[in-house]
Design an enzyme around this catalytic site. Sequence first.
Site, short mmCIF file in Angstrom:
data_model
loop_
_atom_site.label_atom_id
_atom_site.label_comp_id
_atom_site.label_asym_id
_atom_site.label_seq_id
_atom_site.Cartn_x
_atom_site.Cartn_y
_atom_site.Cartn_z
N GLU A 154 0.55 -3.24 6.76
CA GLU A 154 1.88 -2.86 6.29
C GLU A 154 2.86 -4.02 6.44
O GLU A 154 3.88 -3.91 7.15
CB GLU A 154 2.38 -1.60 7.00
CG GLU A 154 1.61 -0.37 6.62
CD GLU A 154 2.26 0.93 7.07
OE1 GLU A 154 3.11 0.91 7.98
OE2 GLU A 154 1.92 1.97 6.49
N GLU A 311 -3.92 5.08 4.20
CA GLU A 311 -3.55 5.89 5.36
C GLU A 311 -2.81 7.12 4.88
O GLU A 311 -1.99 7.03 3.94
CB GLU A 311 -2.58 5.16 6.29
CG GLU A 311 -3.11 3.94 6.97
CD GLU A 311 -2.04 3.31 7.86
OE1 GLU A 311 -1.08 4.01 8.25
OE2 GLU A 311 -2.15 2.12 8.14
C1 GLA Z 1 1.70 3.09 9.52
C2 GLA Z 1 0.84 2.06 10.24
C3 GLA Z 1 -0.10 2.66 11.21
C4 GLA Z 1 0.55 3.77 11.99
C5 GLA Z 1 1.11 4.80 11.02
C6 GLA Z 1 1.75 5.97 11.71
O1 GLA Z 1 1.12 3.58 8.40
O2 GLA Z 1 0.14 1.23 9.36
O3 GLA Z 1 -0.52 1.63 12.10
O4 GLA Z 1 1.59 3.25 12.75
O5 GLA Z 1 2.10 4.18 10.25
O6 GLA Z 1 2.25 6.89 10.78
#
Ligand code: GLA
Length: 671
Positions: A154, A311
Amino acid sequence: MTAPARPFEHDGIAFGCDYNPEQWTTDVWDEDIRLMGEAGVDLVAVNIFGWSHIEPREGEYDFRALDDIIGRLHAAGIRVNLGTGTASPPAWLARRHPEILPMAEDGTRRFPGGRQAWCPSSPVFRAAALRLVEAVAGRYGDHPAVALWHVSNELGCHNALCHCDESAAAFRRWLEARYVTLDALNAAWGTAFWSQTYGEWDEILPPRATISTRNPGQMLDFHRFSSDELLAYYRAEADAIRPLSTVPITTNFMVTAHIENLDYWSWAGDMDIVANDHYLDHRLADPNAELAFAADLSRGLGGGAPWILMEHSTGAVNWQPLNKPKTPGEIIRNSLTHVARGADGVCFFQWRASVQGSEKFHSAMLPHAGTDSAVWREVVELGGIIGRIGELAGSRVEAQVALVFSWESWWATQTESRPSQSLGYLDQVHAAYGALHALGLTVDVVAPGADLSVYSLVVVPGLHLIRQSEATVLTDWIAAGGSAVVTFYSGIVDQDDRVWTGGYTGPLRDALGVRVEEFAPVAAGETLRLSDGATSTLWSERSHVTTAVAEASFVDGPSAGSPAITRNAWGRGTAWYVATLLEADALRALLGRVAAEAGVRPPAAVRGGDGALEIVRRRGADASYLFVVNHGDAAAVAEASGFELITGMPVAGDVDVPGGAVRIIREEAAA
Ligand code: GLA
């Protein structure tokens, strides 16, 4: 978009998760891998936050644990989505080089102790990170388990906007490349205003906190620079991997409600496959519509190609003011909605719920409660479904409607001084998309200036910043017979945030047949009445039609008598303009009417379902697949024939979709 340099190939729809084995002992790993098999997991991301484990001291690598876990996953037939490990720097790096730490706009540094505490422009950070990437790619680049590279994590989630001196120097270099001369920069930023003219490049700073409002042109360019800077960082990691591995490379985007700092239109072409992270946002009026929007935008970024949901969650997150678990069946409905909208992979954050750290109250596939839990049972059920629908991988979503979305407009809309602080770009996007979603229409999300020729209806919510060339694409498309609906605060400024004069909506004005003279926003809670009986909020404007017909006018409020909804014949097409934020029912009715006139229909007829259905069709080389997701309690019936993949039953004519259920019908050739 050209075909990805390295296609991601997978047998069916990928099903997986982030896995952080560093948090557990090896006996837990054994149980994890056994349970992954039980759930049908076949793609696991590791080493995302691995840096301090694999490089405990500068230049000293220890890959024993990572070798072990990758080997175990491989032995179990599970493919690895391998993190480069650079997402969060180790403590030793920040201690030795505190200059890598990001700086907030007020000039204060952010300390280590959280994650992602690095400046995107730091050469010291980049050199250290690339040494790690080379070590990881050198070691695992041709490991048979590795199916995908997961660059960092991210990018820009926390550190997109850094205001340190290193960032200032990089910003100046970026500006010199963009403008070449200071005269051009001064003209673009309108620095004649408030005596802001620059005489030397070194006088220019990032938009650090000032005593008054800041220069909006500078802020817009700082957004562009910051997005480009992280993209350059992504490219540097990808370039380090490429000579050492032939495996496809991506990173996880954040196409969600509140992350605005990266212009993913400019990033997507660098991804071998687009990957997105999505979390339901319960602060919104309609989280399911936002999920659908994010999925459609993820697909749009790849030009319609399948993408990966990298995710999402099985339940509550830990970062909203109130973190709600999912309702029974919602894990499956959310997952399959992403698949309906083009995802060829469904992954979760994370595999096993942490017992320590900031995310210990974030849901996971394997919750704290263990396998004797509703979450685990639904995860296993979902894994079974994913296994049964593999044939639809590679198929593409069909849409007749396009919605134009722009990060630049988002940035330019939300400048410090605007007609109303209540005016938000995403609010308008969500309102328009939400209406199309409620109508059951499938939407492609496209960039300003994108080719519109395949669409029957184009919706343009609040496209504040527009280039002449982008306006021309839209107005020519309308003239050629298209139907467009443009909403207020569109066509206000050009690429330099310079107002289009002569009456708003600038380069869209003639096609819309309306001339807007003044904005007249209204206070929160104030409702405006329109002549067609509808109501609206937030915004009105003082305008008059030139060639358009007013379908409704403001009855009261500061723009009483001005047109609120107009329709203009432009060439062989029709251009609608909506000068206010219509209440949801009225906006839905309007878009429904325009869609019907333009020949746009939902992918299938349905009965019942109480308005809580999503219907999407994916079409493959040999078959098409109709998805019906029932978010509500009321049973529905969809008209379709073929074979239903979830229940494994043939269907003819009518398909029952009970409340809360999902049906995926492989349709007969006639569809
Ligand atoms: C993001 C991050 C993860 C985690 C999630 C929690 O997507 O990439 O590492 O922190 O948020 O929602």
